[in-house]
Design a protein around this motif. Structure first.
Motif, short mmCIF file in Angstrom:
data_model
loop_
_atom_site.label_atom_id
_atom_site.label_comp_id
_atom_site.label_asym_id
_atom_site.label_seq_id
_atom_site.Cartn_x
_atom_site.Cartn_y
_atom_site.Cartn_z
N LEU A 80 0.82 -1.21 0.00
CA LEU A 80 0.00 0.00 0.00
C LEU A 80 0.86 1.27 0.00
CD1 LEU A 80 -2.81 -1.01 2.52
CD2 LEU A 80 -3.05 -0.62 0.05
N MET A 81 1.93 1.22 0.76
CA MET A 81 2.79 2.41 0.85
C MET A 81 3.52 2.67 -0.46
SD MET A 81 2.48 3.80 3.78
CE MET A 81 3.89 4.86 3.80
N SER A 82 4.04 1.63 -1.08
CA SER A 82 4.88 1.85 -2.26
C SER A 82 4.08 2.14 -3.51
CB SER A 82 5.80 0.66 -2.49
OG SER A 82 5.05 -0.50 -2.75
N TRP A 83 2.85 1.70 -3.57
CA TRP A 83 2.11 1.97 -4.80
C TRP A 83 1.16 3.14 -4.64
CZ3 TRP A 83 -3.08 0.85 -6.46
CH2 TRP A 83 -3.30 1.23 -7.79
N PRO A 84 0.00 3.01 -4.00
CA PRO A 84 -0.90 4.16 -4.08
C PRO A 84 -0.62 5.28 -3.07
CG PRO A 84 -2.03 2.35 -3.00
CD PRO A 84 -0.67 1.85 -3.42
N LEU A 85 -0.31 4.92 -1.84
CA LEU A 85 -0.31 5.94 -0.80
C LEU A 85 0.81 6.97 -0.92
CD1 LEU A 85 -1.39 3.80 2.27
CD2 LEU A 85 -2.77 5.28 0.82
N MET A 86 2.03 6.52 -1.18
CA MET A 86 3.13 7.49 -1.27
C MET A 86 3.01 8.35 -2.51
SD MET A 86 4.68 7.58 1.50
CE MET A 86 5.98 8.70 1.05
N LYS A 87 2.45 7.81 -3.58
CA LYS A 87 2.24 8.64 -4.78
C LYS A 87 1.27 9.77 -4.47
CE LYS A 87 3.49 5.19 -8.07
NZ LYS A 87 3.57 4.90 -9.44
N ILE A 88 0.22 9.45 -3.74
CA ILE A 88 -0.75 10.47 -3.34
C ILE A 88 -0.09 11.50 -2.43
CG2 ILE A 88 -2.85 10.87 -1.99
CD1 ILE A 88 -3.76 8.04 -2.99
N ALA A 89 0.67 11.01 -1.45
CA ALA A 89 1.32 11.91 -0.49
C ALA A 89 2.33 12.82 -1.17
CB ALA A 89 2.00 11.09 0.61
N VAL A 90 3.13 12.27 -2.06
CA VAL A 90 4.14 13.08 -2.76
C VAL A 90 3.46 14.11 -3.66
CG1 VAL A 90 5.96 12.99 -4.52
CG2 VAL A 90 5.97 11.36 -2.62
N ARG A 91 2.39 13.72 -4.29
CA ARG A 91 1.64 14.67 -5.12
C ARG A 91 1.09 15.80 -4.26
NH1 ARG A 91 -1.93 11.29 -8.10
NH2 ARG A 91 -0.06 10.61 -9.16
N GLY A 92 0.57 15.47 -3.11
CA GLY A 92 -0.03 16.48 -2.24
C GLY A 92 0.97 17.36 -1.52
N MET A 93 2.13 16.81 -1.20
CA MET A 93 3.13 17.56 -0.43
C MET A 93 4.39 17.87 -1.23
SD MET A 93 1.82 18.29 2.50
CE MET A 93 3.24 18.84 3.42
N GLY A 94 4.34 17.68 -2.54
CA GLY A 94 5.50 17.94 -3.38
C GLY A 94 6.04 19.35 -3.26
N TRP A 95 5.15 20.31 -3.04
CA TRP A 95 5.56 21.70 -2.89
C TRP A 95 6.49 21.88 -1.70
CZ3 TRP A 95 4.25 23.92 1.74
CH2 TRP A 95 3.24 23.31 2.46
N TRP A 96 6.35 21.04 -0.70
CA TRP A 96 7.18 21.09 0.50
C TRP A 96 8.42 20.20 0.38
CZ3 TRP A 96 7.26 17.12 4.55
CH2 TRP A 96 8.01 17.49 5.67
N LEU A 97 8.24 19.04 -0.25
CA LEU A 97 9.36 18.11 -0.38
C LEU A 97 10.50 18.71 -1.20
CD1 LEU A 97 7.42 14.81 -1.06
CD2 LEU A 97 8.74 15.36 0.99
N ARG A 98 10.16 19.42 -2.23
CA ARG A 98 11.18 20.00 -3.12
C ARG A 98 10.98 21.52 -3.20
NH1 ARG A 98 9.62 15.27 -5.92
NH2 ARG A 98 11.27 13.73 -5.87
N CYS A 99 11.36 22.19 -2.14
CA CYS A 99 11.22 23.65 -2.09
C CYS A 99 12.19 24.31 -3.06
CB CYS A 99 11.51 24.17 -0.68
SG CYS A 99 10.30 23.70 0.53
#
Length: 100
Positions: free
Chosen positions: A50-69
């Protein structure tokens, strides 16, 4: 350049906590008759999948602005992102404390 490890770890915790809570509540009772090693392996396999396929993709999409400032206004995004993560942790904790 990948995001800092602490940000990746914070995001994994955000997504993993609900998965583990739901597994404890709903999956563990069905695996109770199995050897602990087998039950843990099954739970981990589900969590990792669950983490490697759907959940982290959703999280990275939602928090990408913070992950890669970007350098422009970096400190503002860092603070806003950290506050957002803390708020999301609080929401998760509140939900699971109310439900379970």
């Amino acid at each position: 350049t990948p995001p800092p490890a602490w940000k990746q770890t914070a995001l994994v915790l955000l997504m993993l906590f609900p998965v583990v809570m739901l597994e404890i509540k709903f999956l563990s009772p069905h695996l109770a008759g199995l050897h602990m090693a087998i039950a843990t392996f099954i739970g981990n396999a589900i969590s990792v999948s669950l983490m490697s396929w759907p959940l982290m993709k959703i999280a990275v999409r939602g928090m990408g602005w913070w992950l890669r400032c970007t350098p422009a206004r970096r400190w503002q995004r860092e603070v806003l992102g950290a506050c957002t993560m803390l708020a999301l942790y609080g929401i998760e904790l509140a939900i699971f404390m109310l439900l379970f």
